[in-house]
Design a protein around this motif. Sequence first.
Motif, PDB file in Angstrom:
ATOM      1  N   PRO A 127       0.812  -1.240   0.000  1.00 30.10           N
ATOM      2  CA  PRO A 127       0.000   0.000   0.000  1.00 30.10           C
ATOM      3  C   PRO A 127       0.842   1.286   0.000  1.00 30.10           C
ATOM      4  CG  PRO A 127      -0.044  -1.071   2.155  1.00 30.10           C
ATOM      5  CD  PRO A 127       0.591  -2.044   1.215  1.00 30.10           C
ATOM      6  N   ASP A 128       2.145   1.170   0.261  1.00 33.19           N
ATOM      7  CA  ASP A 128       2.979   2.368   0.229  1.00 33.19           C
ATOM      8  C   ASP A 128       3.080   2.962  -1.164  1.00 33.19           C
ATOM      9  OD1 ASP A 128       3.429   2.178   2.914  1.00 33.19           O
ATOM     10  OD2 ASP A 128       5.375   1.171   2.719  1.00 33.19           O
ATOM     11  N   TYR A 129       2.678   2.161  -2.188  1.00 33.16           N
ATOM     12  CA  TYR A 129       2.740   2.649  -3.563  1.00 33.16           C
ATOM     13  C   TYR A 129       1.502   3.444  -3.969  1.00 33.16           C
ATOM     14  CZ  TYR A 129       6.888  -0.112  -4.600  1.00 33.16           C
ATOM     15  OH  TYR A 129       8.158  -0.614  -4.613  1.00 33.16           O
ATOM     16  N   GLU A 130       0.558   3.593  -3.052  1.00 31.59           N
ATOM     17  CA  GLU A 130      -0.705   4.245  -3.406  1.00 31.59           C
ATOM     18  C   GLU A 130      -0.487   5.665  -3.927  1.00 31.59           C
ATOM     19  OE1 GLU A 130      -5.016   5.476  -1.425  1.00 31.59           O
ATOM     20  OE2 GLU A 130      -3.500   4.453  -0.214  1.00 31.59           O
ATOM     21  N   ALA A 131       0.368   6.449  -3.209  1.00 34.74           N
ATOM     22  CA  ALA A 131       0.589   7.845  -3.626  1.00 34.74           C
ATOM     23  C   ALA A 131       1.209   7.894  -5.007  1.00 34.74           C
ATOM     24  CB  ALA A 131       1.490   8.550  -2.612  1.00 34.74           C
ATOM     25  N   ARG A 132       2.102   6.934  -5.328  1.00 34.52           N
ATOM     26  CA  ARG A 132       2.744   6.947  -6.632  1.00 34.52           C
ATOM     27  C   ARG A 132       1.763   6.510  -7.726  1.00 34.52           C
ATOM     28  NH1 ARG A 132       9.069   5.169  -6.205  1.00 34.52           N
ATOM     29  NH2 ARG A 132       9.621   6.640  -4.547  1.00 34.52           N
ATOM     30  N   TYR A 133       0.871   5.574  -7.381  1.00 34.43           N
ATOM     31  CA  TYR A 133      -0.113   5.096  -8.349  1.00 34.43           C
ATOM     32  C   TYR A 133      -1.078   6.222  -8.709  1.00 34.43           C
ATOM     33  CZ  TYR A 133      -4.008   2.473 -10.343  1.00 34.43           C
ATOM     34  OH  TYR A 133      -5.012   2.034 -11.167  1.00 34.43           O
ATOM     35  N   LEU A 134      -1.471   7.004  -7.703  1.00 38.96           N
ATOM     36  CA  LEU A 134      -2.400   8.109  -7.950  1.00 38.96           C
ATOM     37  C   LEU A 134      -1.709   9.320  -8.573  1.00 38.96           C
ATOM     38  CD1 LEU A 134      -4.412   7.949  -4.599  1.00 38.96           C
ATOM     39  CD2 LEU A 134      -5.081   7.068  -6.852  1.00 38.96           C
ATOM     40  N   GLY A 135      -0.383   9.413  -8.437  1.00 41.00           N
ATOM     41  CA  GLY A 135       0.364  10.517  -9.043  1.00 41.00           C
ATOM     42  C   GLY A 135       0.279  11.813  -8.249  1.00 41.00           C
ATOM     43  N   ARG A 136      -0.208  11.776  -7.031  1.00 39.83           N
ATOM     44  CA  ARG A 136      -0.313  12.988  -6.222  1.00 39.83           C
ATOM     45  C   ARG A 136       0.490  12.788  -4.940  1.00 39.83           C
ATOM     46  NH1 ARG A 136      -5.597  12.287  -8.051  1.00 39.83           N
ATOM     47  NH2 ARG A 136      -6.196  11.312  -6.082  1.00 39.83           N
ATOM     48  N   THR A 137       1.462  13.691  -4.739  1.00 43.68           N
ATOM     49  CA  THR A 137       2.292  13.616  -3.531  1.00 43.68           C
ATOM     50  C   THR A 137       2.271  14.970  -2.809  1.00 43.68           C
ATOM     51  OG1 THR A 137       4.263  14.245  -4.785  1.00 43.68           O
ATOM     52  CG2 THR A 137       3.847  11.879  -4.483  1.00 43.68           C
ATOM     53  N   GLU A 138       2.391  14.883  -1.484  1.00 46.20           N
ATOM     54  CA  GLU A 138       2.443  16.074  -0.647  1.00 46.20           C
ATOM     55  C   GLU A 138       3.665  15.948   0.259  1.00 46.20           C
ATOM     56  OE1 GLU A 138      -1.311  17.399   1.127  1.00 46.20           O
ATOM     57  OE2 GLU A 138      -2.285  15.793  -0.014  1.00 46.20           O
ATOM     58  N   ASP A 139       4.590  16.911   0.126  1.00 45.40           N
ATOM     59  CA  ASP A 139       5.839  16.882   0.896  1.00 45.40           C
ATOM     60  C   ASP A 139       5.903  18.101   1.820  1.00 45.40           C
ATOM     61  OD1 ASP A 139       6.348  14.719  -0.650  1.00 45.40           O
ATOM     62  OD2 ASP A 139       7.919  15.663  -1.863  1.00 45.40           O
ATOM     63  N   THR A 140       6.400  17.875   3.013  1.00 44.37           N
ATOM     64  CA  THR A 140       6.688  18.956   3.969  1.00 44.37           C
ATOM     65  C   THR A 140       8.161  18.866   4.345  1.00 44.37           C
ATOM     66  OG1 THR A 140       4.439  18.875   4.841  1.00 44.37           O
ATOM     67  CG2 THR A 140       6.104  20.006   6.170  1.00 44.37           C
ATOM     68  N   THR A 141       8.869  19.986   4.179  1.00 43.72           N
ATOM     69  CA  THR A 141      10.319  19.978   4.410  1.00 43.72           C
ATOM     70  C   THR A 141      10.673  20.970   5.507  1.00 43.72           C
ATOM     71  OG1 THR A 141      10.700  19.458   2.076  1.00 43.72           O
ATOM     72  CG2 THR A 141      12.586  20.285   3.348  1.00 43.72           C
ATOM     73  N   TRP A 142      11.446  20.479   6.485  1.00 43.03           N
ATOM     74  CA  TRP A 142      12.009  21.326   7.543  1.00 43.03           C
ATOM     75  C   TRP A 142      13.523  21.369   7.359  1.00 43.03           C
ATOM     76  CZ3 TRP A 142       8.617  23.254  11.381  1.00 43.03           C
ATOM     77  CH2 TRP A 142       7.329  22.710  11.370  1.00 43.03           C
ATOM     78  N   GLN A 143      14.084  22.597   7.420  1.00 39.08           N
ATOM     79  CA  GLN A 143      15.519  22.721   7.175  1.00 39.08           C
ATOM     80  C   GLN A 143      16.136  23.768   8.102  1.00 39.08           C
ATOM     81  OE1 GLN A 143      16.578  23.454   3.113  1.00 39.08           O
ATOM     82  NE2 GLN A 143      18.745  23.778   3.553  1.00 39.08           N
ATOM     83  N   VAL A 144      17.315  23.441   8.655  1.00 33.50           N
ATOM     84  CA  VAL A 144      18.120  24.379   9.436  1.00 33.50           C
ATOM     85  C   VAL A 144      19.512  24.392   8.819  1.00 33.50           C
ATOM     86  CG1 VAL A 144      19.114  24.942  11.671  1.00 33.50           C
ATOM     87  CG2 VAL A 144      16.824  23.964  11.545  1.00 33.50           C
ATOM     88  N   GLN A 145      20.033  25.611   8.550  1.00 35.61           N
ATOM     89  CA  GLN A 145      21.337  25.718   7.909  1.00 35.61           C
ATOM     90  C   GLN A 145      22.192  26.751   8.637  1.00 35.61           C
ATOM     91  OE1 GLN A 145      21.194  26.398   3.712  1.00 35.61           O
ATOM     92  NE2 GLN A 145      23.415  26.455   3.471  1.00 35.61           N
ATOM     93  N   LEU A 146      23.464  26.431   8.876  1.00 33.50           N
ATOM     94  CA  LEU A 146      24.418  27.339   9.506  1.00 33.50           C
ATOM     95  C   LEU A 146      25.578  27.576   8.554  1.00 33.50           C
ATOM     96  CD1 LEU A 146      25.738  27.412  13.107  1.00 33.50           C
ATOM     97  CD2 LEU A 146      27.380  27.223  11.246  1.00 33.50           C
ATOM     98  N   THR A 147      25.927  28.864   8.393  1.00 31.88           N
ATOM     99  CA  THR A 147      27.067  29.236   7.562  1.00 31.88           C
ATOM    100  C   THR A 147      28.026  30.080   8.396  1.00 31.88           C
ATOM    101  OG1 THR A 147      25.688  29.254   5.565  1.00 31.88           O
ATOM    102  CG2 THR A 147      27.801  30.410   5.457  1.00 31.88           C
ATOM    103  N   GLN A 148      29.278  29.649   8.468  1.00 33.13           N
ATOM    104  CA  GLN A 148      30.289  30.370   9.234  1.00 33.13           C
ATOM    105  C   GLN A 148      31.458  30.736   8.320  1.00 33.13           C
ATOM    106  OE1 GLN A 148      30.883  31.494  12.621  1.00 33.13           O
ATOM    107  NE2 GLN A 148      32.455  32.454  11.368  1.00 33.13           N
ATOM    108  N   PRO A 149      31.669  32.065   8.102  1.00 32.48           N
ATOM    109  CA  PRO A 149      32.844  32.444   7.306  1.00 32.48           C
ATOM    110  C   PRO A 149      34.138  32.063   8.051  1.00 32.48           C
ATOM    111  CG  PRO A 149      31.273  34.271   7.504  1.00 32.48           C
ATOM    112  CD  PRO A 149      30.856  33.227   8.479  1.00 32.48           C
TER     113      PRO A 149
END
Length: 490
Positions: A127-149
Motif C-alpha cells: 500500500p505504500d505505492y498508493e501515492a505513486r499510483y495516484l500521481g499525487r504527492t504532498e511533501d513537507t520539508t524542515w531545514q536548518v542551515q548554519l554558515t560560518q565564514p
Amino acid sequence: MALTKSLLGWLPLGFTLAALPAAVMAQAQIAEPSAVLPEDNYPSSEAEAKAADALPSLPALFAQALQHDAQLSSQRYDMEATAQQIPKARAGLLPQVDASIGYVYQDSENYYTGNPAYDPSNERIDPDYEARYLGRTEDTTWQVQLTQPLFSLERWRQLDKAYAQRDAAELQVAVAERDLALQLSEAYLDAFLASRKLGLLASKRDALELQVKQAQRAFDLGIGDRINLYESQARFDQALAEQIRAENELDNALSDLERLTGQLPRFDTSTLGDLSEFEVPSDWGEPQTWLERTQQNVEVLLAKQQQQIAQEDTDVRRAGHYPELNLNLSYVDRGSNDPFRESENASASVELNVPIYRGGYTSANVRQGELTALSSEAAYTNTLNLAQQEVRTRLRSLNGDVRQLEALKRSIESSRLFLQAAEKGEQLGLRDLVDVLDARADLYDLRIQFVEVVRQYILDSLSLEAAVGDLDTRDLVESMVKLEALAGQG
C-alpha cells in the motif's frame, strides 16, 4: 581612531553646568517673555536690582542651545545611526543560522501512475505505492542551515571601515557644536551691541530734545535763530530714527537667540562703564605657534577622518581579489505521503570561492577607490589651508581691534573735551549751535564705535580659538567677563 574631544568637553560628550563658575551661573537671567518686574517697574531690593542689571549668561544659554537646537539633534541622530554600521559589519563575521519550512503538492504522470502492477486494490501490492499510483504527492520539508565564514578579508575590512565611519560621525557632531557656539555668541554679541546702542542713542535723543526746547525758547523770545531751531530738530529726528533702527537690531538678535535656545533672554539695561578703563589682552604670541595648532581644528580632524574612511574603503575593494572560505552545516527533514520520499539528511561542507574573472569589475572598483582616496587627501589639505588662513585673518583682526580700541579711547577723551569747549564757546558767543551738535553727535558715535570694536574683538578671539580646536566654555566665561567690564558690572 579614539577621539579625545568632542568640541572639547561640550555636550553631548561631557558638558555640564556644574563646571561653570558660580558667579557666572548666578547671572543666568533667562526669563520667559511674560516675566515682568514689580508693578512700579523698580526692583524691590538691592539684590533684585543687581540681578536685573546682570547680563544673561552666555555659557548657560549655550547649554540650553545644546539641548534645543534641532540641527544639532539631527546630527546626533545621524551619529547614532552611523554607529550601527559596526554591529552590521561584525555580523558578517559571525555564524548565520537560517531555518525554513516548505510544503510541495505535486500531481505528476510517471511510470507508477495508473500502472496496474501498482494498483492499490491489488492485495499483493504494498500500500505504500498508493501515492505513486495516484500521481499525487504532498511533501513537507524542515531545514536548518548554519554558515560560518572561515576567511573573508573583505568582511574584516568592512569592520575597520565601520569604525572609521563612526569616528567621523562623532567629529561631525563636534563641528555642529562648535558652529552652534559661534552662532550663539555672534547673536549674543549683536544683542549686547544693540542694547548698548539703544542706551547711548536714548541719551543722545534726550540731550537733543533739550537742545530743541532751548532753541525753541530762544526763538520765541526773539533772541534765537530759526536755522538753529531747524538744525536742532533735524538732529533730534535723526537720533530718533537711529534709535528705532537699533531697536530693530536688538529684536532681530533676540529672535536669533530664541531660535537657538528656545528661550528669550533679557537685556534689561544699557549701561556702559568707564571706557578709558576697559582693557583687553594685546599679545597673542607668535603666529607660527597658532598655525601649528590648526591640526586640532575639528574640521581638519573630520577631513583627516574622511581620508581614513576613503583608505579603508579602498582596502575593502582590494579585498575583492581574495578568495573566501565558508563552513556550511545543514539538517533537512522531509515528510511525505509517499514513504519512499521521506528522508532526514545532515551535511557539513567547506566551500572555497575564488574570484577569477568578473569582466574587469574588481580592478575598476579598486581604481575608483584609489581616486576617491586621492580626492579626500586633497580635501584634507584644503581644509587645513583654510584653517590656517582663518588663524592668520583672526590674528590680524585682533591686532587691528586692539589698535582701534586704543585710538578710540583717545578720540573719545578728545571729543569729550571738545564738547565741553563747544558748549562754553556757545555760551560766550564764540561758537554756534551747530558746533555743539556736531561735537555731541561725534562723542556718542565714538562710544558706539568702541562697543562695536569690542564686539568684533570678542568674536575674533572666539573664532581664533575655534580655528585651533580649543574653543570651550572657558572662552565663553572669559567673554562674559569682558562684556561685564564694558557694561560697568565687573
